[in-house]
Design an enzyme around this catalytic site. Structure first.
Site, PDB file in Angstrom:
ATOM      1  N   GLN A 159      31.826  70.921 -55.377  1.00  0.00           N
ATOM      2  CA  GLN A 159      31.582  72.023 -54.462  1.00  0.00           C
ATOM      3  C   GLN A 159      31.980  71.587 -53.053  1.00  0.00           C
ATOM      4  OE1 GLN A 159      27.395  72.751 -54.783  1.00  0.00           O
ATOM      5  NE2 GLN A 159      26.816  71.011 -53.527  1.00  0.00           N
ATOM      6  N   SER A 195      31.420  64.838 -50.859  1.00  0.00           N
ATOM      7  CA  SER A 195      31.420  63.574 -51.596  1.00  0.00           C
ATOM      8  C   SER A 195      32.630  63.486 -52.521  1.00  0.00           C
ATOM      9  CB  SER A 195      30.136  63.449 -52.424  1.00  0.00           C
ATOM     10  OG  SER A 195      28.999  63.525 -51.614  1.00  0.00           O
ATOM     11  N   GLU A 234      21.520  72.529 -57.862  1.00  0.00           N
ATOM     12  CA  GLU A 234      21.703  71.160 -57.393  1.00  0.00           C
ATOM     13  C   GLU A 234      20.370  70.452 -57.223  1.00  0.00           C
ATOM     14  OE1 GLU A 234      24.447  69.048 -54.054  1.00  0.00           O
ATOM     15  OE2 GLU A 234      23.123  70.640 -53.327  1.00  0.00           O
TER      16      GLU A 234
END
Length: 282
Positions: free
Chosen positions: A136, A171, A253
């Site tokens: 994402q 990330s 998440e």
């Protein structure tokens, strides 16, 4: 008196033996690797390569998303079978969420809930079989904690959306094959002007730049989009309906983190179409 009593039904006992033997074979010769279910060893290229290969093998069996239907890359199994996989993987310090570095367990439920049937059949199998790594891409440099302050624009141009903007603190965007991106499709509204779109990181004019930290590692990236053309079919959900998806995605998440991958909404519920309802309601 027979004390060899198992809480598992016979088919699950058989499955556990199969999984245990299969994992023992896959792990043989890799005992020296420093496993981390919390992903702290992402800088170890040897481990990354091995774990991605392991994920692909699990995915080929439908075992990464065991209760998902086979046509979506799962195995059509039960919650009990999923728990077998989780507990057997845990013996090696792993779980299904963290076999390799991908947000498949957050993205896949979004596609199950909001994707068209065409999107599900095109994107879910490679995601759930670990054939692609998907992430994402949400945060922007000027937005701070205001996730809805999206400035990355997606403008409709014929059969495409043209995306321009920048994301930050993603990330391992440099390792992603595909990304879920929060974009602005209406500049006159804030929350109601946001959409979700999925596209290939190999698209022309996409650039991911690793951010080097004081530790010398680069777990985060800046990602730039310069007139990136994305097929309109890759828009997930309704145009300007992305904020609803974003809120649910963040719930997925957080629940995934707290549940350690064992949450019902990530493959532990009876039917994938009901995952969000089972875990957090309508």
């Amino acid at each position: 008196m027979d004390f060899n009593v198992s809480a598992d039904p016979p088919d699950v006992v058989k499955f556990r033996k199969e999984v245990s033997a299969w994992l023992a074979e896959q792990m043989r010769g890799h005992e020296h690797l420093r496993w981390s279910a919390s992903w702290s060893t992402r800088e170890d290229e040897e481990e990354y390569k091995f774990r991605r290969g392991l994920a692909e093998k699990l995915g080929a069996n439908g075992w990464l998303f065991p209760i998902f239907p086979k046509e979506y890359g799962g195995a059509g199994l039960t919650v009990d079978h999923q728990m077998v996989l989780e507990t057997e993987l845990f013996k090696y310090g792993l779980n299904l969420s963290h076999v390799f570095y991908t947000l498949a367990r957050i993205v896949a439920p979004v596609l199950i809930r909001w994707g068209t049937e065409e999107q599900k059949r095109e994107f879910l199998p490679p995601i759930t079989r670990a054939e692609i790594c998907v992430w994402q891409v949400l945060t922007e440099p000027h937005g701070g904690s205001d996730l809805a302050n999206v400035q990355t624009k997606a403008i409709r141009d014929g059969n495409d959306y043209v995306v321009n903007g920048q994301k930050v603190w993603t990330s391992y965007a440099d390792k992603a094959d595909w990304i879920f991106c929060l974009v602005r499709t209406d500049t006159t509204k804030k929350h109601e002007g946001i959409s979700f779109i999925l596209f290939d990181m190999q698209s022309p004019a996409v650039e991911a730049r690793p951010i080097k930290l004081i530790s010398g590692q680069s777990p985060f990236c800046e990602t730039f989009f310069s007139d990136v053309k994305v097929p309109k079919e890759n828009l997930v959900g309704k145009v300007n309906g992305g904020w609803e998806i974003a809120k649910r995605l963040l719930q997925y998440e957080r629940q995934n983190i707290s549940a350690g991958g064992l949450g019902r909404h990530f493959g532990g519920g009876p039917e994938p179409d009901d995952t969000a309802t089972h875990s957090i309601g309508d």
